[in-house]
Every structure is written in C-alpha cells, then in structure tokens.
Design an enzyme around this catalytic site. Sequence first.
Site, mmCIF file in Angstrom:
data_model
loop_
_atom_site.group_PDB
_atom_site.id
_atom_site.type_symbol
_atom_site.label_atom_id
_atom_site.label_comp_id
_atom_site.label_asym_id
_atom_site.label_seq_id
_atom_site.Cartn_x
_atom_site.Cartn_y
_atom_site.Cartn_z
ATOM 1 N N ASP A 10 76.397 79.839 32.965
ATOM 2 C CA ASP A 10 77.637 80.461 33.431
ATOM 3 C C ASP A 10 78.615 80.455 32.269
ATOM 4 O O ASP A 10 78.369 79.813 31.241
ATOM 5 C CB ASP A 10 78.223 79.682 34.624
ATOM 6 C CG ASP A 10 79.486 80.335 35.179
ATOM 7 O OD1 ASP A 10 79.542 81.585 35.205
ATOM 8 O OD2 ASP A 10 80.432 79.631 35.560
ATOM 9 N N SER A 11 79.752 81.121 32.468
ATOM 10 C CA SER A 11 80.796 81.089 31.449
ATOM 11 C C SER A 11 81.502 79.734 31.437
ATOM 12 O O SER A 11 82.199 79.416 30.484
ATOM 13 C CB SER A 11 81.835 82.164 31.749
ATOM 14 O OG SER A 11 82.450 81.881 33.004
ATOM 15 N N CYS A 73 76.180 83.294 37.359
ATOM 16 C CA CYS A 73 77.436 83.954 37.019
ATOM 17 C C CYS A 73 77.327 85.398 37.506
ATOM 18 O O CYS A 73 76.407 86.117 37.103
ATOM 19 C CB CYS A 73 77.618 83.918 35.501
ATOM 20 S SG CYS A 73 79.028 84.865 34.917
ATOM 21 N N GLU A 152 88.413 76.472 36.704
ATOM 22 C CA GLU A 152 87.972 75.983 35.385
ATOM 23 C C GLU A 152 88.858 74.820 34.917
ATOM 24 O O GLU A 152 88.394 73.901 34.261
ATOM 25 C CB GLU A 152 88.005 77.139 34.371
ATOM 26 C CG GLU A 152 87.366 76.844 33.044
ATOM 27 C CD GLU A 152 85.842 76.602 33.105
ATOM 28 O OE1 GLU A 152 85.198 77.031 34.077
ATOM 29 O OE2 GLU A 152 85.338 75.951 32.178
ATOM 30 N N CYS A 184 82.065 85.252 42.665
ATOM 31 C CA CYS A 184 82.211 84.602 41.363
ATOM 32 C C CYS A 184 81.845 83.151 41.614
ATOM 33 O O CYS A 184 82.305 82.560 42.590
ATOM 34 C CB CYS A 184 83.651 84.714 40.869
ATOM 35 S SG CYS A 184 84.007 83.634 39.460
ATOM 36 N N HIS A 186 82.730 80.485 40.393
ATOM 37 C CA HIS A 186 83.835 79.520 40.423
ATOM 38 C C HIS A 186 84.430 79.389 41.836
ATOM 39 O O HIS A 186 85.002 78.365 42.190
ATOM 40 C CB HIS A 186 84.953 79.952 39.465
ATOM 41 C CG HIS A 186 84.674 79.668 38.015
ATOM 42 N ND1 HIS A 186 83.730 80.364 37.295
ATOM 43 C CD2 HIS A 186 85.205 78.752 37.157
ATOM 44 C CE1 HIS A 186 83.720 79.901 36.040
ATOM 45 N NE2 HIS A 186 84.604 78.919 35.944
HETATM 46 N N1 DGL Z 1 81.767 82.304 37.104
HETATM 47 C C1 DGL Z 1 81.633 83.621 36.620
HETATM 48 C C2 DGL Z 1 81.263 84.618 37.679
HETATM 49 O O1 DGL Z 1 80.533 84.254 38.562
HETATM 50 C C3 DGL Z 1 82.574 84.116 35.559
HETATM 51 C C4 DGL Z 1 84.029 83.821 35.630
HETATM 52 C C5 DGL Z 1 84.692 84.220 34.326
HETATM 53 O O2 DGL Z 1 84.299 83.660 33.305
HETATM 54 O O3 DGL Z 1 85.583 85.093 34.328
HETATM 55 O O4 DGL Z 1 81.610 85.753 37.637
#
Ligand code: DGL
Length: 270
Positions: A10-11, A73, A152, A184, A186
Amino acid sequence: MDNRPIGVMDSGLGGLSVMRIMRQQMPHESLIFVGDQGHFPYGTKSATDIRRFALNIGHFLVHHHVKMMVVACNTATAEALPLLQVKLPIPVFGVVQPGAQAAIAVKNHQRVGVIATTATTKTDIYPRTLHQLSPDITVFSLATQPLVSIVEHRQTGTPGAQQLVNRQLSPLVGQHLDSLIMGCTHFPFLRTEFRRTLGGDVTLIDPAVETVKQVHHYLQAHKLLADANQRGRVRLFSTGSADHLMQGARVWLHDSTLFGHHLTLDEGIQ
Ligand code: DGL
C-alpha cells in the site's frame, strides 16, 4: 503446500487494514508488507507515477520470493493492476473487483455509495465495475482524499477526525444509501466515525474481506496454502519511516513484536 510468503503493498498504513484480515483468516501464511510512505499519498499522484511505484514494489516482492502479491490499495489497483498482472511472474490480486462484488452481494444494494481517493474516483473504476455486475443500481461516487491523511497520521478516534468525516461525507447524507464501499484501504480505520455520520442503516463494505476470501480460495485451489502447523511470520518494510509503520502495525495488527525495516527500492534493504 507452499510456505513462501504473500507480498502485500500500500502507499502507507491503509494496507494494514487488509493485513489485519489476512492475519485473522490465514494465520499460517507469512506476509511481507511494503508501505510506500516515501511516496505517500498515491491518491494525488499521476497514473504514470502510481504504476511505476507499484511495479517497483512488485519487483522487490518477487525478488523476495513471494508466491503472490496482494495490492492492498484501491488507488494502485485502479491504476496499475493490469500492468502488474502482465509484468510480474506471480498472481496479483487487487481489491476493487472483490469490493464491488461484496456490495452487490448485500441484500439491499440499489443505492451504493463509494468513497475513495481522488485518483481512484477519477478512474471511475468502482461505478464501472458495479454497473457491470448490476446495471440498474445507482452509484454515488465521492472523492474524500483528506480522510487518508487522518488515518496515516493516526488521528482516528479524535473529535477532529469526526468533524472531517462529517464534512467529507455530507454529500452522501440523506441519499438513502443501502451501503457504502470504503474504497480506500485507509478508511476501515474510520469505521466508527462513518457509522456516526451515516447512521446504522447503511452497510459499510470493506473490500478487504472479500479480497482475502478470494485469495484464500485461490491458494487452496492451487494447493499453495502454507503449512497449517505453522504460524506465519510478518515482515514490514517502509520506503519512508520504518518506525511509523511499525508503530501502526503493532497497534492495528495487535502484535507488539513486529519490527519495521527501511527500504530504498532501487538499492534494496538498508
Ligand atoms: N490506501 C490507498 C487506497 O486504498 C491509498 C491512499 C493514498 O495514498 O492516497 O487507495
């Protein structure tokens, strides 16, 4: 049987919401997680950049002998999944198709909300996938990029987080949604806040649940499950702060022994 690890990326910390379910559902599997905090957030980056980041991580994971890769992600799935599937010599699973399938599997699914990053929302991938599965449904797609940073920076459960969720989700309030896809990785960490904003009647969909089911099914069907007598090992890598990733992982994976390594993708592990 195959004891090689599964690679997950993931990011940032969002992928831990997927890792958490993998640990619960597949405790025997070893996992290598890469949080690309050095490039966080993905949701504001170009498709070209996101593809490059995801492919670099894919190569790193292949180099570490993973048996498959889970793109934990939505943004990287939306922008890079087909590329990863072509370029990497291992099976690669994303979260969007399973997320859409999970929404359609809910009994009432006529009015489906999707919240996601700016990049994911721009691709229109969720509305397209949902309409392929069920052409008559109404989809409310909303970019809520600011919510990513709240997670985050581990500010969930604060009054500020609730206020931001209230503001970001306000276009969805009063739309009589049957369900909301947390598009997302997150966002599942803001589940309590979403519930307070939308009330109890909206089914919250975490695409990771169906993704992990499909991953498990694939491994089983291909006789690639790890030894059921072992507890899988977790290794964490961050292209940014390894401490930050490790602290999030210790809390969200309920494992105080986890340790994070810094990773410089072009040069290997430091
Ligand atoms: N967690 C990621 C997603 O599912 C990316 C969030 C990000 O880095 O902007 O899209």
